[in-house]
Write an enzyme that holds these catalytic residues in place. Structure first.
Site, PDB file in Angstrom:
ATOM      1  N   GLU A   1      61.604 -23.584  69.292  1.00 58.17           N
ATOM      2  CA  GLU A   1      62.110 -22.426  68.556  1.00 58.17           C
ATOM      3  C   GLU A   1      63.603 -22.254  68.793  1.00 58.17           C
ATOM      4  O   GLU A   1      64.071 -22.242  69.933  1.00 58.17           O
ATOM      5  CB  GLU A   1      61.368 -21.142  68.943  1.00 58.17           C
ATOM      6  CG  GLU A   1      61.869 -19.936  68.158  1.00 58.17           C
ATOM      7  CD  GLU A   1      60.929 -18.745  68.194  1.00 58.17           C
ATOM      8  OE1 GLU A   1      61.420 -17.611  68.041  1.00 58.17           O
ATOM      9  OE2 GLU A   1      59.711 -18.940  68.368  1.00 58.17           O
TER      10      GLU A   1
ATOM     11  N   ASP B   1      73.736 -23.740  73.511  1.00 55.48           N
ATOM     12  CA  ASP B   1      73.979 -23.917  72.085  1.00 55.48           C
ATOM     13  C   ASP B   1      72.860 -24.770  71.473  1.00 55.48           C
ATOM     14  O   ASP B   1      72.606 -25.888  71.915  1.00 55.48           O
ATOM     15  CB  ASP B   1      75.342 -24.611  71.952  1.00 55.48           C
ATOM     16  CG  ASP B   1      75.709 -24.978  70.542  1.00 55.48           C
ATOM     17  OD1 ASP B   1      76.689 -24.419  70.050  1.00 55.48           O
ATOM     18  OD2 ASP B   1      75.033 -25.836  69.948  1.00 55.48           O
TER      19      ASP B   1
ATOM     20  N   ASP C   1      70.608 -15.170  61.513  1.00 51.54           N
ATOM     21  CA  ASP C   1      71.613 -14.270  60.949  1.00 51.54           C
ATOM     22  C   ASP C   1      71.816 -14.611  59.475  1.00 51.54           C
ATOM     23  O   ASP C   1      72.149 -15.747  59.144  1.00 51.54           O
ATOM     24  CB  ASP C   1      72.928 -14.425  61.719  1.00 51.54           C
ATOM     25  CG  ASP C   1      73.915 -13.301  61.427  1.00 51.54           C
ATOM     26  OD1 ASP C   1      74.002 -12.890  60.250  1.00 51.54           O
ATOM     27  OD2 ASP C   1      74.592 -12.852  62.356  1.00 51.54           O
TER      28      ASP C   1
ATOM     29  N   THR D   1      56.416  -9.184  64.499  1.00 54.20           N
ATOM     30  CA  THR D   1      57.309  -8.499  65.432  1.00 54.20           C
ATOM     31  C   THR D   1      57.337  -6.999  65.132  1.00 54.20           C
ATOM     32  O   THR D   1      56.982  -6.555  64.036  1.00 54.20           O
ATOM     33  CB  THR D   1      58.737  -9.049  65.331  1.00 54.20           C
ATOM     34  OG1 THR D   1      59.270  -8.736  64.024  1.00 54.20           O
ATOM     35  CG2 THR D   1      58.762 -10.568  65.526  1.00 54.20           C
TER      36      THR D   1
ATOM     37  N   PHE E   1      59.966  -5.209  64.741  1.00 56.99           N
ATOM     38  CA  PHE E   1      60.962  -5.047  63.690  1.00 56.99           C
ATOM     39  C   PHE E   1      60.346  -5.336  62.321  1.00 56.99           C
ATOM     40  O   PHE E   1      60.559  -4.609  61.353  1.00 56.99           O
ATOM     41  CB  PHE E   1      62.130  -5.994  63.960  1.00 56.99           C
ATOM     42  CG  PHE E   1      63.133  -6.085  62.848  1.00 56.99           C
ATOM     43  CD1 PHE E   1      64.108  -5.120  62.685  1.00 56.99           C
ATOM     44  CD2 PHE E   1      63.100  -7.147  61.956  1.00 56.99           C
ATOM     45  CE1 PHE E   1      65.034  -5.210  61.657  1.00 56.99           C
ATOM     46  CE2 PHE E   1      64.018  -7.241  60.924  1.00 56.99           C
ATOM     47  CZ  PHE E   1      64.985  -6.266  60.780  1.00 56.99           C
ATOM     48  N   GLU E   2      59.550  -6.405  62.266  1.00 54.82           N
ATOM     49  CA  GLU E   2      58.924  -6.808  61.010  1.00 54.82           C
ATOM     50  C   GLU E   2      57.880  -5.792  60.564  1.00 54.82           C
ATOM     51  O   GLU E   2      57.778  -5.460  59.377  1.00 54.82           O
ATOM     52  CB  GLU E   2      58.279  -8.177  61.210  1.00 54.82           C
ATOM     53  CG  GLU E   2      57.824  -8.867  59.948  1.00 54.82           C
ATOM     54  CD  GLU E   2      57.280 -10.254  60.227  1.00 54.82           C
ATOM     55  OE1 GLU E   2      56.732 -10.851  59.285  1.00 54.82           O
ATOM     56  OE2 GLU E   2      57.398 -10.727  61.375  1.00 54.82           O
TER      57      GLU E   2
END
Length: 237
Positions: free
Chosen positions: A68, A120, A143, A216, A218-219
């Site tokens: 992920e 990264d 994003d 989630t 948020f979802e």
């Protein structure tokens, strides 16, 4: 939200370090996150190396591996690892508080099939992951860079799709999710044009959220407010 690195390439398809697809907002670690970094990192943390890791050595077994990109605070990644102990999971996150939160969550859940990078994501993918070694790559809620002038910062671009394809086994899946319809259209356009992939949607666009991807907080809130979420799943062929 997933936060990962650059989305610009040179003529040979090599990533350049000019345009970031994340905003680095380090933040301070809570006491619990700092403690988790100290105690859990030696157990499940992976230090970046510029050569491919041996997955059997890392996990102590042979099993399909899910990676992920940008796991945020790690709650859904830990939930997935706990729900599928037969799979190996690797998470990559650049934000240290998120890494600390994920390590704390993993310790509380008692998962042993999860390893974490604080690095990264592009560098890890390019250098630390062997070609054809992954069963699935997940990119959830990257994003969206919704302003048109920032679209070049979006991580999902043609060379990125090729990088992911090279790391997937034949039959492996690249699973993307976004709550921005415009970004879902961009993802679909890029992935449909990318060679070596087959859309798993019967209608050639998006799929229903699979049961293995946790909903989630948020979802769930977005659903209550009538906001959409779009999942795309493309198989390496």
């Amino acid at each position: 939200m997933s936060d990962v690195t650059t989305a610009e390439f040179n003529e040979e398809g090599k990533y350049l370090r000019k345009v970031r697809s994340f905003v680095l907002r380090e933040g301070r670690l809570t006491k619990g996150q700092a403690q988790a970094m100290e105690q859990q990192w030696p157990k499940i943390g992976l230090d970046y190396t510029p050569e491919p890791i041996d997955l059997v050595e890392v996990f102590g077994r042979e099993a399909d591996t899910v990676l992920e990109i940008g796991f945020g605070m790690g709650a859904s990644l830990v939930a997935m690892a706990k729900a599928a102990p037969e799979l190996n999971f690797i998470g990559i996150e650049v934000h240290k508080p998120g890494v600390g939160a994920c390590l704390a969550e993993a310790a509380e859940a008692g998962v042993t099939n999860l390893r974490v990078y604080h690095h990264d994501a592009i560098e890890v993918l390019e250098n630390s992951i062997a070609e054809g070694s992954l069963a699935c790559v997940q990119l959830f809620f990257p994003d969206p860079w919704h302003k048109t002038r920032h679209h070049k910062r979006r991580i999902v671009q043609a060379p990125f799709a090729e990088l992911i394809r090279s790391k997937l086994k034949v039959g492996g899946v690249f699973h993307l999710a976004t709550d921005w319809e415009n970004y879902s259209e961009h993802m679909l356009e890029v992935m449909t044009a990318a060679p070596g992939y087959k859309n798993q949607s019967a209608t050639g666009d998006v799929v229903e959220r699979p049961a293995h991807r946790p909903l989630t907080k948020f979802e769930a809130r977005g659903h209550r407010l009538g906001h959409g979420v779009w999942d795309l799943m493309f198989e390496r062929v």
